[in-house]
Write a protein that holds these residues in place. Structure first.
Motif, PDB file in Angstrom:
ATOM      1  N   LYS A 218       0.904 -32.228  22.367  1.00 58.79           N
ATOM      2  CA  LYS A 218       2.327 -32.563  22.321  1.00 58.79           C
ATOM      3  C   LYS A 218       3.240 -31.349  22.202  1.00 58.79           C
ATOM      4  O   LYS A 218       4.443 -31.440  22.458  1.00 58.79           O
TER       5      LYS A 218
ATOM      6  N   SER B 297       5.619 -29.615  25.459  1.00 63.31           N
ATOM      7  CA  SER B 297       7.056 -29.777  25.745  1.00 63.31           C
ATOM      8  C   SER B 297       7.863 -28.704  25.013  1.00 63.31           C
ATOM      9  O   SER B 297       8.822 -28.148  25.560  1.00 63.31           O
ATOM     10  N   ARG B 298       7.458 -28.427  23.771  1.00 64.84           N
ATOM     11  CA  ARG B 298       8.177 -27.413  22.989  1.00 64.84           C
ATOM     12  C   ARG B 298       7.999 -26.012  23.598  1.00 64.84           C
ATOM     13  O   ARG B 298       8.942 -25.212  23.595  1.00 64.84           O
TER      14      ARG B 298
ATOM     15  N   LYS C  48       8.051 -42.827  29.452  1.00 66.71           N
ATOM     16  CA  LYS C  48       7.516 -43.245  28.151  1.00 66.71           C
ATOM     17  C   LYS C  48       6.335 -44.215  28.224  1.00 66.71           C
ATOM     18  O   LYS C  48       5.821 -44.640  27.201  1.00 66.71           O
TER      19      LYS C  48
ATOM     20  N   GLY D 210      11.925 -33.385  28.935  1.00 65.48           N
ATOM     21  CA  GLY D 210      11.844 -33.506  27.478  1.00 65.48           C
ATOM     22  C   GLY D 210      10.430 -33.722  26.980  1.00 65.48           C
ATOM     23  O   GLY D 210       9.493 -33.067  27.437  1.00 65.48           O
ATOM     24  N   LYS D 211      10.288 -34.675  26.041  1.00 64.49           N
ATOM     25  CA  LYS D 211       8.974 -34.885  25.418  1.00 64.49           C
ATOM     26  C   LYS D 211       7.927 -35.422  26.384  1.00 64.49           C
ATOM     27  O   LYS D 211       6.732 -35.372  26.094  1.00 64.49           O
TER      28      LYS D 211
ATOM     29  N   SER E 227       4.663 -33.052  28.108  1.00 62.43           N
ATOM     30  CA  SER E 227       3.246 -32.988  27.716  1.00 62.43           C
ATOM     31  C   SER E 227       2.444 -34.054  28.449  1.00 62.43           C
ATOM     32  O   SER E 227       1.313 -33.812  28.888  1.00 62.43           O
TER      33      SER E 227
END
Lengths: 100, 100
Positions: A49, A52-53, B21, B48-49, B52
């Motif tokens: 996860k 993304s960061r 999502k 964004g998230k 990943s």
């Protein structure tokens, strides 16, 4: 020639920022610091996860702090890690090479 | 020549999978279906998230389903979207081009 290669490898190992669960700006600061200390390239790595960061970190460094930095190469891969119980677990990983 | 280029652009637009999502396997299935229907390349996009998850999708397609598929190119960027309140918000984005 061999010496030069060894030096290069060493430099690469030193200029790696592993992105994990801390706030994005901690890693941005780590990358910016390495470049300001003379590194010509920094490898930003992350797994799962945190991927993304890692992308956020590269984009923020490039857009806000070191605008002459370029993304040289992006690689993705699957790595096998061990869970706390010792079971194998496959996770995706990313490597973003930022070059000044 | 111009016609050919137009066709190519159209094909590219059709072969895009936007990762959001839903569960990872929904997107894996979407990519595998496109390739099985004759697409030679599929673009996997996310913001964004979900970034990943897009990397997971590319890795699962490549390692488990279509082992001859290769990752041709990965790009990251910053996009500006509107929040529900209409405010601008910058998000990171990724594009992974998978080629059979």
């Amino acid at each position: 020639m061999a010496e030069e290669k060894a030096k290069e490898t060493k430099e690469n190992l030193e200029n790696v920022v592993f992105v994990g669960k801390k706030g994005t700006m901690s890693y941005v600061l780590a990358v910016v610091t390495q470049i300001n200390q003379g590194a010509n390239e920094v490898m930003i790595k992350a797994r799962g996860k945190a991927i993304s960061r890692a992308v956020d970190v590269a984009e923020i460094v490039r857009n806000k702090f070191i605008t002459e930095a370029k993304i040289n190469d992006i690689k993705i891969a699957t790595e096998e890690i061990s869970t706390e119980e010792g079971n194998p677990l496959k996770v995706s990983a990313i490597e973003i090479k930022l070059v000044k």
